[in-house]
Design an enzyme around this catalytic site. Structure first.
Site, short mmCIF file in Angstrom:
data_model
loop_
_atom_site.label_atom_id
_atom_site.label_comp_id
_atom_site.label_asym_id
_atom_site.label_seq_id
_atom_site.Cartn_x
_atom_site.Cartn_y
_atom_site.Cartn_z
CB SER A 123 -0.95 0.02 1.20
OG SER A 123 -2.07 -0.80 0.95
CE LYS A 157 -4.62 1.73 -0.91
NZ LYS A 157 -4.02 0.48 -0.43
CB SER A 204 -4.72 2.11 3.70
OG SER A 204 -3.83 1.51 2.79
CE LYS A 218 -1.69 4.17 2.55
NZ LYS A 218 -1.64 2.99 3.45
#
Length: 359
Positions: free
Chosen positions: A22, A25, A87, A189
């Site tokens: 992730s 992202k 997320s 993140k």
């Protein structure tokens, strides 16, 4: 990495290709930020959650989601928070489809933009970070991406520091464990899939100094949190700044071919500082690297070279250098002399990877 100087304080396998999970992202968010900055989107634009986004990224998919309802229009501002804070894979796919029509088209945008901002080794195949054998990044590129977002989009970057977001009456906490540690963390993140292990891009500020940390391949979420904090604590505690060159100070020169002068002085538009271990006399060396000699004409202020600074065995810093003077095309006799030198000595070819050492 120190955000001000771009100095790398510590690296291990920084250029190894790994799955981003992730953390991809973050690149998805950069595309949105860039579209917003250039006026092609605004926060009130609405994107509809397609059945594809709902099935691949929604609550039933088993991954992280913002729990968006299928065929529901959602404001971009909410989708961004769903993407960054929660997320949400459904948010990521909805954004990708809303901007580029399909997630595949959006991935092409991600790769084009990645090259534009200097991510030289990373390849993206989707907006979510779902596993794909061709989707690989380096942690060095992720650090560069974090730094780019922090410097380029300071207002939008604040979303990464929001502790929670509620959508569809479901409140979710930000997955970044650093935010609750009272160490000055304000982004970015986390990521975790089987192919990657546990990873994190983080940033924190203490006493006016910002550091960026990237880890990947940890075995547990606890390991990810602990190791990231250890690196930040060590970075803030163990280093001090050493200035090598002041802003607009002449750093060195580059050879010129076919000009009214044989070389041009080089300067940096920012102070060149490197962080060194406190109380340590570790050797710091700097090299000026350029493809040359440079071909006239050259306009003052043009980026023509880069300076690379090593701290011991570690490349600590790389910054652009700019021509400090104009160089006009030389006279016929000057150009003929340069041609003769090339014929007799091959100095043009030798200078193609010219490196000037500075201590």
């Amino acid at each position: 990495m120190d955000a001000d100087s771009h100095a790398v304080l510590f690296e291990k396998n920084a250029d190894e290709l790994v799955a981003p999970a992730s953390m991809a992202k973050t690149m998805t968010a950069e595309i949105v930020f860039n579209e917003l900055k250039n006026g092609r989107l605004n926060m009130d634009n609405e994107f509809t959650v397609s059945e594809n986004a709902w099935r691949k990224g929604g609550a039933g998919s088993g991954g992280s989601a913002m729990f968006a309802r299928v065929n529901t229009p959602i404001r971009l501002e909410d989708l961004l928070r769903g993407l960054i804070v929660q997320s949400g894979n459904d948010a990521a796919i909805a954004i990708a489809e809303g901007i580029a029509g399909t997630e595949e088209n959006f991935a092409r945008m991600m790769n084009e933009r990645a090259r534009q901002i200097g991510l030289t080794k990373s390849t993206f195949r989707n907006a979510t970070g779902y596993g794909d054998p061709d989707q690989k990044v380096t942690v060095r590129d992720l650090a560069k991406l974090a730094l780019h977002i922090i410097e380029t989009y300071p207002d939008y970057y604040k979303i990464f520091g929001e502790r929670e977001f509620t959508w569809n009456k479901i409140r979710q906490q930000n997955r970044n464990p650093l935010l609750s540690m009272e160490i000055g963390a304000d982004g970015l993140k986390t990521g975790n899939i089987d192919e990657s292990g546990y990873g994190l891009i983080g940033s924190a500020v203490q006493n006016g100094q910002r550091l960026i940390v990237v880890v990947n391949g940890l075995k547990t979420a606890k390991d990810r949190a602990n190791e990231s904090r250890k690196l930040l604590d060590w970075g803030f505690r163990a280093f001090e700044a050493r200035q090598l060159f002041a802003e607009n100070q002449v750093v060195g020169e580059a050879q010129v071919f076919g000009g009214d002068r044989r070389s041009v002085p080089l300067v940096s538009k920012k102070p060149i500082r490197v962080l060194v271990n406190r109380g340590d006399s570790e050797r710091v060396s700097a090299r000026i690297v350029y493809n040359g000699p440079l071909k006239a004409p050259i306009q003052k202020g043009t980026e023509v070279a880069r300076i690379r600074v090593d701290r011991g065995e570690t490349q600590a810093l790389e910054m652009p250098l700019y021509a400090d003077e104009d160089v006009q095309v030389g006279t016929l006799s000057q150009r003929a002399l340069d041609g003769l030198l090339e014929f007799s000595t091959g100095w043009v070819r030798k200078a193609f990877t010219s490196v000037v050492d500075r201590i």
